[in-house]
Design an enzyme around this catalytic site. Structure first.
Site, PDB file in Angstrom:
ATOM      1  N   GLY A   1       9.336   6.824   0.033  1.00 39.41           N
ATOM      2  CA  GLY A   1       9.882   7.484  -0.977  1.00 39.41           C
ATOM      3  C   GLY A   1      11.381   7.268  -1.373  1.00 39.41           C
TER       4      GLY A   1
ATOM      5  CD  GLU B   1       7.931   0.869  -3.231  1.00 41.72           C
ATOM      6  OE1 GLU B   1       8.410   1.804  -1.804  1.00 41.72           O
ATOM      7  OE2 GLU B   1       6.814   1.323  -3.471  1.00 41.72           O
TER       8      GLU B   1
ATOM      9  CG  HIS C   1       7.064   3.096   1.824  1.00 45.15           C
ATOM     10  ND1 HIS C   1       7.113   3.953   3.153  1.00 45.15           N
ATOM     11  CD2 HIS C   1       6.240   2.721   0.777  1.00 45.15           C
ATOM     12  CE1 HIS C   1       4.962   4.323   2.016  1.00 45.15           C
ATOM     13  NE2 HIS C   1       4.949   3.793   1.397  1.00 45.15           N
TER      14      HIS C   1
ATOM     15  CG  ASP D   1       1.875   1.918  -2.771  1.00 43.63           C
ATOM     16  OD1 ASP D   1       1.630   2.166  -1.348  1.00 43.63           O
ATOM     17  OD2 ASP D   1       2.579   1.245  -3.152  1.00 43.63           O
ATOM     18  CG  ASP D   2       0.736   6.123  -4.058  1.00 42.48           C
ATOM     19  OD1 ASP D   2       0.524   6.363  -3.757  1.00 42.48           O
ATOM     20  OD2 ASP D   2       1.379   4.627  -4.225  1.00 42.48           O
TER      21      ASP D   2
ATOM     22  CG  HIS E   1       0.906   6.635  -0.197  1.00 37.95           C
ATOM     23  ND1 HIS E   1       2.084   7.248   0.768  1.00 37.95           N
ATOM     24  CD2 HIS E   1       1.382   5.846  -0.503  1.00 37.95           C
ATOM     25  CE1 HIS E   1       2.634   5.801   1.027  1.00 37.95           C
ATOM     26  NE2 HIS E   1       2.216   5.000   0.908  1.00 37.95           N
TER      27      HIS E   1
HETATM   28  N1  ADE Z   1       4.810   7.112  -1.507  1.00 36.67           N
HETATM   29  C1  ADE Z   1       3.708   7.091  -1.796  1.00 36.67           C
HETATM   30  N2  ADE Z   1       3.580   5.329  -2.261  1.00 36.67           N
HETATM   31  C2  ADE Z   1       5.233   5.058  -2.480  1.00 36.67           C
HETATM   32  C3  ADE Z   1       5.577   4.039  -2.837  1.00 36.67           C
HETATM   33  N3  ADE Z   1       5.241   3.368  -3.301  1.00 36.67           N
HETATM   34  N4  ADE Z   1       6.944   3.476  -1.909  1.00 36.67           N
HETATM   35  C4  ADE Z   1       8.065   5.100  -1.026  1.00 36.67           C
HETATM   36  N5  ADE Z   1       6.896   6.614  -1.383  1.00 36.67           N
HETATM   37  C5  ADE Z   1       5.184   6.499  -1.732  1.00 36.67           C
HETATM   38 ZN    ZN Z   2       3.256   3.327   0.336  1.00 40.01          ZN
END
Ligand code: ADE
Ligand code: ZN
Length: 345
Positions: free
Chosen positions: A171, A201, A198, A279-280, A20
């Site tokens: 989200g 998860e 997604h 991911d982040d 992201h």
């Molecule tokens: N937005 C940013 N990272 C996310 C994640 N891991 N799962 C869902 N939405 C996201």
């Molecule tokens: Zn993600």
């Protein structure tokens, strides 16, 4: 941490498909942008930012993620974070990235789509010029705002073939199931856009089935519940629907209990088309290099298994076949270091 795992993870050429843009902003940059716009963040130092990145639940993570986007106001901000993102990827020998932009999070704050997209395109242009790496953009609205998912799907269609290659949803997966988004995915599909979601998860196998069957997702993000349903596992294997796995993220959000329990090895050995992703990255205290290192050091992945994951990402990417072919060649020649057979040492 072993020296071998460390060097291998750092040097090997990589492709990243699940990352992201807004979740890749380094804490130093978030603090600089907050100061520039006089936006309040409940942290004043990098150390305090790192304390914010400790999540009690998945929804808590989403709250912090959205809060951090508040520092992004102008096109130049978006250009800057995109430029820095490409620099980070190049420094890790990532040859190509597919990057998700959380456009809904900006629209909901009153930041116009053009401000976001013009900035991201400009940062991409400058970054690809200055660093030896490339990226493509997917729009990835938050499913907790269904009307914004619809709006973003229409914006994705407007920009199809003109800067945007795909559409996905992120989200709150547990409370906003796939059937809410059937029309949105049909819209982007009709425009020839690629589709991802997604799934598996923060919800189970049912959500993964929905993403594939109702939404026509070509890839799934995370997918840690594939093995809960043998019929699903078989379906994903037979159709080679890629699972973009994010091991450190899954531990930090509680999607898996600990890294030893992560199903990535089981999936790879079971014939799923698996990739590894960050991911982040700063928000989970990781990086794409660190993900490869963790797989090597903690889950016992061999050098050739890591290379397989990297090549899987070429196959699972949304690039046209010709570009996949040349990227695959680029990776393979990067795996082989002259004078050292196929090893790095
Ligand atoms: N937005 C940013 N990272 C996310 C994640 N891991 N799962 C869902 N939405 C996201
Ligand atoms: Zn993600």
């Amino acid at each position: 941490m072993t020296d071998r795992g460390d060097e291998l993870a750092k040097l090997m050429p990589k492709v990243e498909l699940h990352v992201h843009l807004e979740g890749s902003i380094q804490p130093e940059t978030l603090l600089r942008l907050a100061e520039r716009h006089d936006v309040h963040l409940p942290a004043k130092t990098v150390g305090e930012m790192q304390s914010l990145y400790q999540y009690t639940t998945f929804l808590h993570f989403l709250e912090i993620y959205q809060m951090c986007t508040h520092v992004l106001l102008t096109s130049e901000d978006f250009a800057e974070i995109t430029y820095e993102f490409l620099q980070q990827q190049a420094e890790q020998n990532v040859r190509y990235s597919e990057v998700m932009v959380s456009l809904s999070d900006h629209l909901i704050r009153g930041v116009p789509a053009e401000t976001v997209l013009e900035g991201v395109f400009e940062g991409q242009r400058r970054g690809e010029r200055d660093f030896n790496t490339r990226m493509s953009i997917l729009l990835d609205p938050g499913r907790q705002w269904p009307s914004y998912v619809t709006e973003v799907s229409k914006l994705a269609v407007q920009h199809a073939g003109n800067g945007i290659i795909g559409f996905g949803i992120g989200g709150d997966e547990a409370n906003f199931p796939p059937d809410l988004f059937v029309e949105d995915f049909a819209r982007v599909r009709a425009a020839g856009l690629h589709r991802t979601a997604h799934a598996g998860e923060a919800a189970g196998a049912e959500s993964m089935w929905g993403a594939v069957r109702l939404l026509g997702a070509e890839r799934l993000g995370h997918g840690v519940h594939a093995h809960d349903d043998p019929a699903l596992f078989d379906y994903l294997r037979q159709h080679q629907i890629a699972i973009d796995m994010c091991p450190v993220s899954n531990v930090k959000t509680g999607a898996v209990t600990n890294i030893a329990e992560h199903p990535i090895r089981r999936y790879l050995e079971g014939g799923l088309l698996v990739t590894v992703n960050s991911d982040d990255p700063p928000m989970f205290g990781t990086s794409i290099t660190n993900e490869y290192r963790v797989l090597h050091d903690t889950l016992g992945f061999s050098e050739s298994e890591l290379q397989q994951l990297s090549l899987n990402a070429v196959q699972a990417s949304f690039l046209p076949e010709r570009e996949k072919k040349s990227l695959r060649r680029e990776l393979e020649s990067g795996f082989a270091v002259p004078g050292r057979d196929t090893s790095y040492w």
